[in-house]
Write an enzyme that holds these catalytic residues in place. Structure first.
Site, PDB file in Angstrom:
ATOM      1  CB  THR A   1      -0.987  -0.168   1.247  1.00 26.00           C
ATOM      2  OG1 THR A   1      -1.922  -0.998   1.131  1.00 26.00           O
ATOM      3  CG2 THR A   1      -1.588   1.374   1.480  1.00 26.00           C
TER       4      THR A   1
ATOM      5  CB  THR B   1       5.412   9.851   9.400  1.00 26.92           C
ATOM      6  OG1 THR B   1       5.628   9.630  10.659  1.00 26.92           O
ATOM      7  CG2 THR B   1       6.046   8.625   8.544  1.00 26.92           C
ATOM      8  CG  ASP B   2       7.395  12.553  13.477  1.00 29.90           C
ATOM      9  OD1 ASP B   2       6.966  11.275  13.424  1.00 29.90           O
ATOM     10  OD2 ASP B   2       7.519  13.052  14.646  1.00 29.90           O
ATOM     11  CD  GLU B   3       6.535   6.794  13.195  1.00 28.78           C
ATOM     12  OE1 GLU B   3       6.805   5.305  13.263  1.00 28.78           O
ATOM     13  OE2 GLU B   3       5.277   7.034  14.098  1.00 28.78           O
TER      14      GLU B   3
ATOM     15  CE  LYS C   1       3.547   7.766   5.010  1.00 32.51           C
ATOM     16  NZ  LYS C   1       2.200   7.883   4.487  1.00 32.51           N
TER      17      LYS C   1
ATOM     18  CG  ASN D   1       3.521  10.154  17.452  1.00 35.53           C
ATOM     19  OD1 ASN D   1       4.422  10.180  16.998  1.00 35.53           O
ATOM     20  ND2 ASN D   1       2.967   8.745  17.694  1.00 35.53           N
ATOM     21  CG  ASN D   2      -1.817  13.868  13.321  1.00 36.18           C
ATOM     22  OD1 ASN D   2      -2.591  14.275  12.691  1.00 36.18           O
ATOM     23  ND2 ASN D   2      -0.522  14.090  13.360  1.00 36.18           N
TER      24      ASN D   2
ATOM     25  CE  LYS E   1      -1.495   3.875  14.416  1.00 33.26           C
ATOM     26  NZ  LYS E   1      -2.323   4.520  13.385  1.00 33.26           N
TER      27      LYS E   1
ATOM     28  CG  ASN F   1       5.486   6.427  25.000  1.00 32.04           C
ATOM     29  OD1 ASN F   1       5.197   7.453  24.211  1.00 32.04           O
ATOM     30  ND2 ASN F   1       6.321   5.606  24.519  1.00 32.04           N
TER      31      ASN F   1
HETATM   32  P1  NAD Z   1      -5.326   5.250   9.096  1.00 29.79           P
HETATM   33  O1  NAD Z   1      -4.817   3.892   9.618  1.00 29.79           O
HETATM   34  O2  NAD Z   1      -6.459   5.737  10.345  1.00 29.79           O
HETATM   35  O3  NAD Z   1      -6.302   5.555   8.032  1.00 29.79           O
HETATM   36  C1  NAD Z   1      -5.591   5.023   6.731  1.00 29.79           C
HETATM   37  C2  NAD Z   1      -6.900   5.071   5.881  1.00 29.79           C
HETATM   38  O4  NAD Z   1      -6.205   4.525   4.441  1.00 29.79           O
HETATM   39  C3  NAD Z   1      -7.713   4.055   6.002  1.00 29.79           C
HETATM   40  O5  NAD Z   1      -9.126   4.735   5.640  1.00 29.79           O
HETATM   41  C4  NAD Z   1      -7.787   2.959   5.227  1.00 29.79           C
HETATM   42  O6  NAD Z   1      -9.005   2.333   4.926  1.00 29.79           O
HETATM   43  C5  NAD Z   1      -6.945   3.598   3.993  1.00 29.79           C
HETATM   44  N1  NAD Z   1      -6.248   2.614   3.384  1.00 29.79           N
HETATM   45  C6  NAD Z   1      -5.348   1.694   3.559  1.00 29.79           C
HETATM   46  N2  NAD Z   1      -5.115   1.159   2.733  1.00 29.79           N
HETATM   47  C7  NAD Z   1      -5.577   1.594   1.473  1.00 29.79           C
HETATM   48  C8  NAD Z   1      -5.347   1.470  -0.094  1.00 29.79           C
HETATM   49  N3  NAD Z   1      -4.522   0.320  -0.412  1.00 29.79           N
HETATM   50  N4  NAD Z   1      -6.093   2.109  -0.852  1.00 29.79           N
HETATM   51  C9  NAD Z   1      -7.048   2.960  -0.460  1.00 29.79           C
HETATM   52  N5  NAD Z   1      -7.037   3.246   1.136  1.00 29.79           N
HETATM   53  C10 NAD Z   1      -6.421   2.633   1.631  1.00 29.79           C
HETATM   54  O7  NAD Z   1      -4.206   6.193   9.375  1.00 29.79           O
HETATM   55  P2  NAD Z   1      -3.838   8.010   9.722  1.00 29.79           P
HETATM   56  O8  NAD Z   1      -3.359   7.662  11.170  1.00 29.79           O
HETATM   57  O9  NAD Z   1      -5.308   8.563   9.481  1.00 29.79           O
HETATM   58  O10 NAD Z   1      -2.750   8.097   8.555  1.00 29.79           O
HETATM   59  C11 NAD Z   1      -2.949   8.801   7.393  1.00 29.79           C
HETATM   60  C12 NAD Z   1      -1.783   9.116   6.896  1.00 29.79           C
HETATM   61  O11 NAD Z   1      -1.102  10.099   7.773  1.00 29.79           O
HETATM   62  C13 NAD Z   1      -0.843   8.028   6.542  1.00 29.79           C
HETATM   63  O12 NAD Z   1      -0.151   8.042   5.390  1.00 29.79           O
HETATM   64  C14 NAD Z   1       0.145   8.025   7.571  1.00 29.79           C
HETATM   65  O13 NAD Z   1       1.400   7.574   7.303  1.00 29.79           O
HETATM   66  C15 NAD Z   1       0.315   9.499   7.956  1.00 29.79           C
HETATM   67  N6  NAD Z   1       0.724  10.080   9.291  1.00 29.79           N
HETATM   68  C16 NAD Z   1       0.040   9.733  10.485  1.00 29.79           C
HETATM   69  C17 NAD Z   1       0.306   9.940  11.685  1.00 29.79           C
HETATM   70  C18 NAD Z   1      -0.493   9.643  12.890  1.00 29.79           C
HETATM   71  O14 NAD Z   1      -0.057  10.156  13.973  1.00 29.79           O
HETATM   72  N7  NAD Z   1      -1.585   8.991  12.924  1.00 29.79           N
HETATM   73  C19 NAD Z   1       1.369  11.081  11.859  1.00 29.79           C
HETATM   74  C20 NAD Z   1       2.048  11.303  10.741  1.00 29.79           C
HETATM   75  C21 NAD Z   1       1.726  11.050   9.341  1.00 29.79           C
HETATM   76  P1  TYD Z   2       1.763   4.724  18.567  1.00 27.31           P
HETATM   77  O1  TYD Z   2       0.578   5.190  18.995  1.00 27.31           O
HETATM   78  O2  TYD Z   2       1.772   3.311  18.148  1.00 27.31           O
HETATM   79  O3  TYD Z   2       2.411   5.507  17.595  1.00 27.31           O
HETATM   80  P2  TYD Z   2       3.714   5.716  16.854  1.00 27.31           P
HETATM   81  O4  TYD Z   2       4.388   4.140  17.108  1.00 27.31           O
HETATM   82  O5  TYD Z   2       3.521   5.790  15.411  1.00 27.31           O
HETATM   83  O6  TYD Z   2       4.634   6.634  17.646  1.00 27.31           O
HETATM   84  O7  TYD Z   2       2.831   4.641  19.840  1.00 27.31           O
HETATM   85  C1  TYD Z   2       3.175   5.697  20.569  1.00 27.31           C
HETATM   86  C2  TYD Z   2       4.164   5.499  21.510  1.00 27.31           C
HETATM   87  O8  TYD Z   2       3.619   4.547  22.649  1.00 27.31           O
HETATM   88  C3  TYD Z   2       5.376   4.478  20.975  1.00 27.31           C
HETATM   89  O9  TYD Z   2       6.401   5.044  21.644  1.00 27.31           O
HETATM   90  C4  TYD Z   2       5.066   3.401  21.334  1.00 27.31           C
HETATM   91  C5  TYD Z   2       4.194   3.450  22.684  1.00 27.31           C
HETATM   92  N1  TYD Z   2       3.218   2.608  22.983  1.00 27.31           N
HETATM   93  C6  TYD Z   2       3.208   1.915  24.117  1.00 27.31           C
HETATM   94  O10 TYD Z   2       3.924   2.120  25.046  1.00 27.31           O
HETATM   95  N2  TYD Z   2       1.975   0.880  24.382  1.00 27.31           N
HETATM   96  C7  TYD Z   2       1.085   0.485  23.307  1.00 27.31           C
HETATM   97  O11 TYD Z   2       0.064  -0.291  23.700  1.00 27.31           O
HETATM   98  C8  TYD Z   2       1.398   1.267  22.292  1.00 27.31           C
HETATM   99  C9  TYD Z   2       0.275   0.885  21.249  1.00 27.31           C
HETATM  100  C10 TYD Z   2       2.453   1.922  22.047  1.00 27.31           C
END
Ligand code: NAD
Ligand code: TYD
Length: 355
Positions: free
Chosen positions: A101, A131-133, A161, A186-187, A196, A256
């Site tokens: 994906t 992402t910042d990752e 990514k 992280n959002n 998450k 955390n």
């Molecule tokens: P999420 O997992 O909540 O949502 C992902 C969405 O993409 C879902 O609706 C899923 O159905 C859809 N999807 C997955 N595979 C697909 C495919 N092959 N075709 C079409 N749709 C597909 O993710 P999120 O947390 O909302 O993140 C959205 C974007 O932002 C991602 O690209 C992620 O890398 C980036 N991002 C997320 C965070 C965070 O903290 N969540 C931070 C920085 C960047």
């Molecule tokens: P996560 O929400 O999975 O985001 P990301 O890995 O993209 O930063 O995790 C946030 C932080 O929390 C990360 O350092 C991993 C930690 N974590 C736990 O300690 N316990 C948990 O159950 C999860 C899901 C994450």
């Protein structure tokens, strides 16, 4: 831009972005292309689904023909790509799904946009949400990622990514496609899938279940409210310079364990429990493999060039978020019900390793 394609719009960040655009730009048509994996939920957008400027297409970004049809039929001139597999722990279980994906899907979108736009780039934009990752990890005692930080991904998620970011830059440098990339920290906020850290912790507090904290809980993340992320994407899409990257962050670092304690304090109060009652739920568990120690973002370029700033303080955002998950138990139950489990088994239980 008149017609904007948002991919992954039924997920966590995507649903906030779709809502933001549908409401803020009534003259602009928003088409949401989403595969509806376990993380995608049309109910996240029930409040905007009947708006005249909103359309939903169920489909996979890896399906080049479908993407081309969607771009042509809707005369798409702007694409914002959020569709992705997004959870690090899942990427450790099955990296292939992430490569498919996040890498191949982004490539399929890029090529479809290139073929449909025929090199006529005027008024077009391909915006990739990252992402910042991708930058790797920082020591606890200092430093921040800026746009010139070398990519150094450690997890299969961040590697996928990073790879997709490189393809986006390659399409800009090779074909002249107008592209934008943002790398966000992280959002948190409503509608985040409860795997998450923040929604998982709130849900476990409610049910008096153990709260798993990886390692010693010392890892630090920078947290940004999802609505501030949506506003940043809006600013970058409409006013960012093509070919550029913008870092987005909350300037809001938290370990955390401190975060889990904040969530417990807010949830215990809102649930009418004794102060600190849920602290006993904290359970230190085996650390995540390759666990990045600290992320911190320097978003001064975005602030300087486009005037964006986070508007929601961490205290306010956490209070709102805890309240939302406690008030919306039915949402959590629905997203963790049968369909989710079936999808999980299908994807993560399969033997076929071909992409
Ligand atoms: P999420 O997992 O909540 O949502 C992902 C969405 O993409 C879902 O609706 C899923 O159905 C859809 N999807 C997955 N595979 C697909 C495919 N092959 N075709 C079409 N749709 C597909 O993710 P999120 O947390 O909302 O993140 C959205 C974007 O932002 C991602 O690209 C992620 O890398 C980036 N991002 C997320 C965070 C965070 O903290 N969540 C931070 C920085 C960047
Ligand atoms: P996560 O929400 O999975 O985001 P990301 O890995 O993209 O930063 O995790 C946030 C932080 O929390 C990360 O350092 C991993 C930690 N974590 C736990 O300690 N316990 C948990 O159950 C999860 C899901 C994450």
């Amino acid at each position: 831009m008149r017609n904007i394609l948002i991919t992954g719009g039924a997920g966590f960040i995507g649903s906030h972005l779709v809502r933001h655009f549908v409401e803020r730009y009534p003259d602009c048509r928003i088409v949401n292309l989403d595969k509806l994996t376990y993380a995608g939920n049309p109910a996240n957008l029930s409040d905007v689904e009947t708006r005249p400027n909103y359309a939903f297409v169920k489909g996979d970004i890896c399906d080049y023909d479908l993407v081309c049809r969607t771009i042509r039929d809707n005369e798409i001139d702007g694409i914002v790509n959020l569709a992705a597999e997004s959870h690090v722990d899942r990427s450790i279980l099955d990296p292939f799904v992430f490569a498919r994906t996040n890498v191949m899907g982004t490539l399929s979108l890029l090529q479809a946009a290139r073929d449909c736009w025929h090199g006529e780039w005027q008024g077009k934009m391909f915006y990739h949400v990252s992402t910042d990752e991708v930058y790797g990890a920082l020591p606890l005692d200092g430093g921040k990622f800026d746009e010139s930080t070398r990519y150094d991904p450690h997890s299969p998620y961040s590697a996928s990514k990073a790879s997709s970011d490189h393809f986006v830059r390659a399409y800009h440098d090779t074909y002249g496609m107008p592209t934008l990339i943002s790398n966000c920290s992280n959002n948190y906020g409503a509608y985040q899938f409860p795997e998450k850290l923040i929604p998982l912790t709130i849900n476990n507090i409610r049910h008096r279940r153990a709260i798993p904290v990886y390692g010693r809980g010392e890892n630090v993340r920078d947290w940004l409210h999802v609505e501030d992320h949506a506003r940043a994407i809006d600013a970058i899409l409409h006013r960012g310079r093509a070919g550029e990257t913008y870092n987005i962050g909350g300037n809001n670092e938290c370990s955390n364990i401190d975060l889990v304690r904040m969530l417990i304090a807010a949830a215990d109060r809102l649930l009418g429990r004794a102060e600190g009652e849920s602290l006993s739920l904290i359970t230190f568990v085996e650390d995540r493999a390759g666990h990045d120690l600290r992320y911190a973002i320097d978003s001064s370029k975005l602030q300087r060039e486009l005037g964006w700033r986070p508007s929601i303080t961490f205290a306010e955002g956490i209070e709102r978020t805890v309240r939302w998950y406690l008030d919306n138990e039915a949402w959590i139950d629905s997203v963790t019900s049968g369909d989710y489990m079936r999808y999980y088994e299908e994807v993560y239980g399969r033997r076929d390793r071909s992409i």
